[in-house]
Design an enzyme around this catalytic site. Structure first.
Site, PDB file in Angstrom:
ATOM      1  N   HIS A 119       0.659  -1.390   0.200  1.00  0.00           N
ATOM      2  CA  HIS A 119      -0.328   0.140   0.002  1.00  0.00           C
ATOM      3  C   HIS A 119       1.052   1.160  -0.406  1.00  0.00           C
ATOM      4  O   HIS A 119       1.787   1.715   0.783  1.00  0.00           O
ATOM      5  CB  HIS A 119      -1.206   0.178   1.586  1.00  0.00           C
ATOM      6  CG  HIS A 119      -0.322  -0.087   2.489  1.00  0.00           C
ATOM      7  ND1 HIS A 119      -0.153   1.251   3.550  1.00  0.00           N
ATOM      8  CD2 HIS A 119      -0.400  -1.044   2.787  1.00  0.00           C
ATOM      9  CE1 HIS A 119      -0.039   1.015   4.140  1.00  0.00           C
ATOM     10  NE2 HIS A 119       0.404  -0.058   4.564  1.00  0.00           N
ATOM     11  N   ASP A 148       6.118   1.355   6.799  1.00  0.00           N
ATOM     12  CA  ASP A 148       4.923   1.272   6.204  1.00  0.00           C
ATOM     13  C   ASP A 148       4.256   2.149   5.635  1.00  0.00           C
ATOM     14  O   ASP A 148       4.115   2.959   5.247  1.00  0.00           O
ATOM     15  CB  ASP A 148       4.394   1.260   7.357  1.00  0.00           C
ATOM     16  CG  ASP A 148       2.973   0.531   8.253  1.00  0.00           C
ATOM     17  OD1 ASP A 148       2.330   0.198   6.683  1.00  0.00           O
ATOM     18  OD2 ASP A 148       2.418   0.554   9.253  1.00  0.00           O
ATOM     19  N   GLU A 182      -5.065   1.729   2.863  1.00  0.00           N
ATOM     20  CA  GLU A 182      -5.169   0.496   3.582  1.00  0.00           C
ATOM     21  C   GLU A 182      -4.526   0.844   5.025  1.00  0.00           C
ATOM     22  O   GLU A 182      -5.475   0.460   6.437  1.00  0.00           O
ATOM     23  CB  GLU A 182      -3.971  -0.206   3.302  1.00  0.00           C
ATOM     24  CG  GLU A 182      -3.340  -1.270   4.292  1.00  0.00           C
ATOM     25  CD  GLU A 182      -2.609  -1.478   5.734  1.00  0.00           C
ATOM     26  OE1 GLU A 182      -3.090  -2.528   6.395  1.00  0.00           O
ATOM     27  OE2 GLU A 182      -2.225   0.047   6.386  1.00  0.00           O
ATOM     28  N   GLU A 183      -4.968   2.335   4.905  1.00  0.00           N
ATOM     29  CA  GLU A 183      -4.647   2.678   7.007  1.00  0.00           C
ATOM     30  C   GLU A 183      -5.815   2.757   7.256  1.00  0.00           C
ATOM     31  O   GLU A 183      -6.587   3.565   8.467  1.00  0.00           O
ATOM     32  CB  GLU A 183      -3.473   3.795   7.297  1.00  0.00           C
ATOM     33  CG  GLU A 183      -2.338   3.599   6.669  1.00  0.00           C
ATOM     34  CD  GLU A 183      -1.391   2.812   7.520  1.00  0.00           C
ATOM     35  OE1 GLU A 183      -1.624   1.941   7.886  1.00  0.00           O
ATOM     36  OE2 GLU A 183       0.034   2.493   7.202  1.00  0.00           O
ATOM     37  N   GLU A 207       4.049  -5.803   3.786  1.00  0.00           N
ATOM     38  CA  GLU A 207       3.548  -4.856   4.678  1.00  0.00           C
ATOM     39  C   GLU A 207       5.313  -5.062   5.508  1.00  0.00           C
ATOM     40  O   GLU A 207       5.972  -6.462   5.256  1.00  0.00           O
ATOM     41  CB  GLU A 207       2.613  -5.322   5.815  1.00  0.00           C
ATOM     42  CG  GLU A 207       1.712  -4.963   4.883  1.00  0.00           C
ATOM     43  CD  GLU A 207       0.823  -3.313   5.551  1.00  0.00           C
ATOM     44  OE1 GLU A 207       1.509  -2.759   6.427  1.00  0.00           O
ATOM     45  OE2 GLU A 207       0.203  -3.037   5.213  1.00  0.00           O
ATOM     46  N   HIS A 396       3.220   4.346  12.775  1.00  0.00           N
ATOM     47  CA  HIS A 396       1.769   4.285  13.878  1.00  0.00           C
ATOM     48  C   HIS A 396       2.432   4.602  15.016  1.00  0.00           C
ATOM     49  O   HIS A 396       1.779   4.211  15.807  1.00  0.00           O
ATOM     50  CB  HIS A 396       1.423   3.199  14.240  1.00  0.00           C
ATOM     51  CG  HIS A 396       0.253   2.763  12.664  1.00  0.00           C
ATOM     52  ND1 HIS A 396      -1.087   2.560  12.824  1.00  0.00           N
ATOM     53  CD2 HIS A 396       1.235   2.213  10.951  1.00  0.00           C
ATOM     54  CE1 HIS A 396      -0.975   1.775  11.411  1.00  0.00           C
ATOM     55  NE2 HIS A 396       0.084   1.938  10.590  1.00  0.00           N
TER      56      HIS A 396
HETATM   57 ZN   LIG Z   1       0.774  -0.874   6.692  1.00  0.00          ZN
END
Ligand SMILES: [Zn+2]
Length: 429
Positions: A119, A148, A182-183, A207, A396
Site C-alpha cells: 500500500h 509502512d 490500507e491505513e 508490509e 504508527h
Molecule cells: Zn501498512
C-alpha cells in the site's frame, strides 16, 4: 553462531528435501540484488518525498502516477483502478473520496499466478515530511511511511528490476497491486483485493514485519470496532439541571459494565479507546459516544464478540432516566489464518533465506496487526504470506519511522528468489 541457533539451523535443513538445500546463494541473482541497493535507497527517497496520507488524494494521485510509470518502464501493463461506489464499504471513518489502486500486470511463459501486494498510503497528515524529512543515519533510512509500507513498494519494484535483468519470465502472470486506503481499513480496495487474490495461486504481501525480528507472517489479526452512542436531554446546568438527562453519566455507567469482553485465552482483545460527550461546560450533555477496538484471530470470534456485546447491552438497565442507547459493530478486517499451503510457502521462504546464511522466523500468532493479506486470502484459494517488506520500526507512532538498510539485500533476495522458485517449481507452494 551460538549453539541453540546452530541446532535450529540443523533441524530446518534436515526437514528439507536434500535436492533443495543449497549451500550458497543463487547466482547471478544474489550479485544483482547486492548491486541494486543504491537504486533501492533512491526509490525509498523518491517515495517518501511524496506525502500520501490516506485522505490526501492529491498526494495519492502523484505517488500512484510515479509507481505506475515505474511499473510501465519495467514492462507491465498498468491500470489505475477506480473502485465503483457499490464496492466501497462505508465504514464510520471512510472519506467521501478514496484513492485509486495501481495494478501492474506482467505475462510470462509459465503457468503460476503470483500476486505482490503493498500500500502507498500512510497514517501521516500533510506537513509531516517537512518536520521529518528523508535522511540516512548509519544503518537507518528515516521518513514518514518508509517502513509502512513504502519499503514494501521499493522491494517489489527492485525485485521486478532484478527479474528483468535476469530475463526471467517463467511465471504465468505476475500482478502488482498497490492500494491507497490500507491505513483506513481498505474500504474501497478490499473487494478488488479479494477478487484478484482469488485469481492467483500465491499472494506475497509486502508490509514490514510487525515485530523487529527478521520474519514473515502467516497470520494477522481480525479487527472489529464496537460503538456505543447515548442520547440524553440537554438542560441548563445551573438553572434547571433536573430537567436534563445526562448522556455522559449514562455512557460511563454502561462502559464500566462493558469492560470485560476480552478473552485472553482466545486472544480476543476488546478495549474502549475513544470517548466523547457534551457540547459546553454549562449544559447537561445530551450526547455521548464511545468506540472500542476489537482484535481477534478467527472470524468466528469476531461474530462471537459482536453477539456477546449486543446481548450484554440489551441486558443492561439504564442509570439515567430519559436516555436512549444505540449500539453498532463494524467488521474492519478479517483475520488471516495459516493454512497448509501457506506453511509450505513459508518453508520454501526459509530455505531460500538459508541460502544466504540467514534464519527467517515465521509468525503464526497473528500478534495484533491487521492487513490486506486477509482480504487477499478470503476466497481460500491462494497461499498467502505477509511481511515481505524491509525491516523497520516506529510506524504508527510519534517516533521517527525508519528502515534498516542492511535488510535491503536479504529481503530483496528473499522476494525475488521466491518468485523464481514458485514459478519454476509449482509443487512448492
Ligand atoms: Zn501498512
Amino acid at each position: 553462531m551460538t549453539l541453540p541457533s546452530l541446532s535450529l539451523a540443523f533441524v530446518i535443513l534436515l526437514s528439507l528435501p536434500s535436492t533443495y538445500v543449497r549451500a550458497e546463494p543463487a547466482e547471478p541473482l544474489w550479485s544483482l540484488v547486492q548491486r541494486e541497493r543504491p537504486a533501492l535507497v533512491d526509490t525509498l527517497r523518491a517515495l517518501v518525498d511524496i506525502e500520501s496520507g490516506s485522505r490526501d488524494l492529491d498526494g495519492l494521485d502523484r505517488i500512484a502516477t510515479q509507481i505506475g510509470s515505474r511499473l510501465a518502464a519495467l514492462g507491465a501493463r498498468v491500470e489505475y483502478y477506480e473502485p465503483t461506489p457499490t464496492e466501497i464499504v462505508r465504514l464510520h471513518d471512510t472519506p467521501a473520496s478514496v484513492s485509486k489502486v495501481v495494478i501492474g500486470r506482467f505475462n510470462g511463459k509459465g503457468t503460476r499466478k503470483i500476486m505482490l501486494l503493498a500500500h502507498m498510503d500512510t497514517v501521516y497528515a500533510r506537513g509531516t515530511l517537512a518536520a521529518r524529512p528523508f535522511k540516512i543515519m548509519g544503518n537507518r533510512a528515516y521518513g514518514p511511511g518508509i517502513a509502512d509500507a513504502k519499503g514494501g513498494i521499493a522491494v517489489i519494484l527492485h525485485s521486478l528490476s532484478v527479474l528483468r535483468t535476469l530475463g526471467f519470465h517463467d511465471y504465468g502472470t505476475l500482478t502488482v497491486v498497490v492500494n491507497g486506503d490500507e491505513e483506513i481499513s481498505s474500504p474501497a480496495s478490499r473487494a478488488l483485493i479479494q477478487r484478484l487474490g482469488a485469481e492467483h495461486d500465491v499472494v506475497l504481501s509486502c508490509e514490514p514485519p510487525l515485530s523487529r525480528r527478521d520474519e514473515i507472517a502467516l497470520a494477522t489479526s481480525g479487527i472489529g470496532l464496537a460503538t456505543l452512542t447515548i442520547k440524553g436531554k440537554a438542560a441548563h446546568a445551573g438553572v434547571n439541571p433536573e430537567l436534563g438527562s445526562n448522556a455522559i453519566l449514562e455512557l460511563a455507567h454502561r462502559l464500566l459494565q462493558l469492560n470485560d469482553l476480552s478473552d485472553p485465552a482466545r486472544r480476543i482483545k476488546f478495549n474502549w479507546t475513544l470517548a466523547k460527550g457534551g457540547q459546553v461546560r454549562n449544559m447537561i450533555p445530551d450526547h455521548a459516544s464511545a468506540i472500542a477496538d476489537v482484535r481477534v484471530n478467527r472470524l468466528s470470534d469476531l461474530e462471537d464478540v459482536e453477539q456477546r456485546y449486543r446481548a450484554r447491552v440489551m441486558a443492561q438497565r439504564p442509570l439515567i432516566a430519559g436516555t436512549s442507547i444505540e449500539v453498532g459493530f463494524e467488521y474492519r478486517r478479517a483475520p488471516l489464518q495459516a493454512t497448509e499451503a501457506s506453511r509450505a510457502l513459508a518453508r520454501t521462504a526459509q530455505a531460500i533465506y538459508a541460502e544466504i546464511g540467514r534464519t527467517l522466523s515465521v509468525d503464526e500468532s497473528g500478534n495484533g496487526g491487521g492487513t490486506d493479506a486477509a482480504f487477499a486470502a478470503a476466497s481460500g484459494l491462494p497461499a498467502v504470506a505477509e511481511s515481505f517488506a524491509l525491516i523497520g520500526f516506529g510506524f504508527h507512532s510519534s517516533e521517527e519511522e525508519y528502515v534498516e538498510l542492511d535488510s535491503i539485500e536479504p529481503r530483496l533476495y528473499l522476494l525475488t528468489r521466491l518468485i523464481t522458485e514458485l514459478s519454476i517449481n509449482p509443487a512448492r507452494q
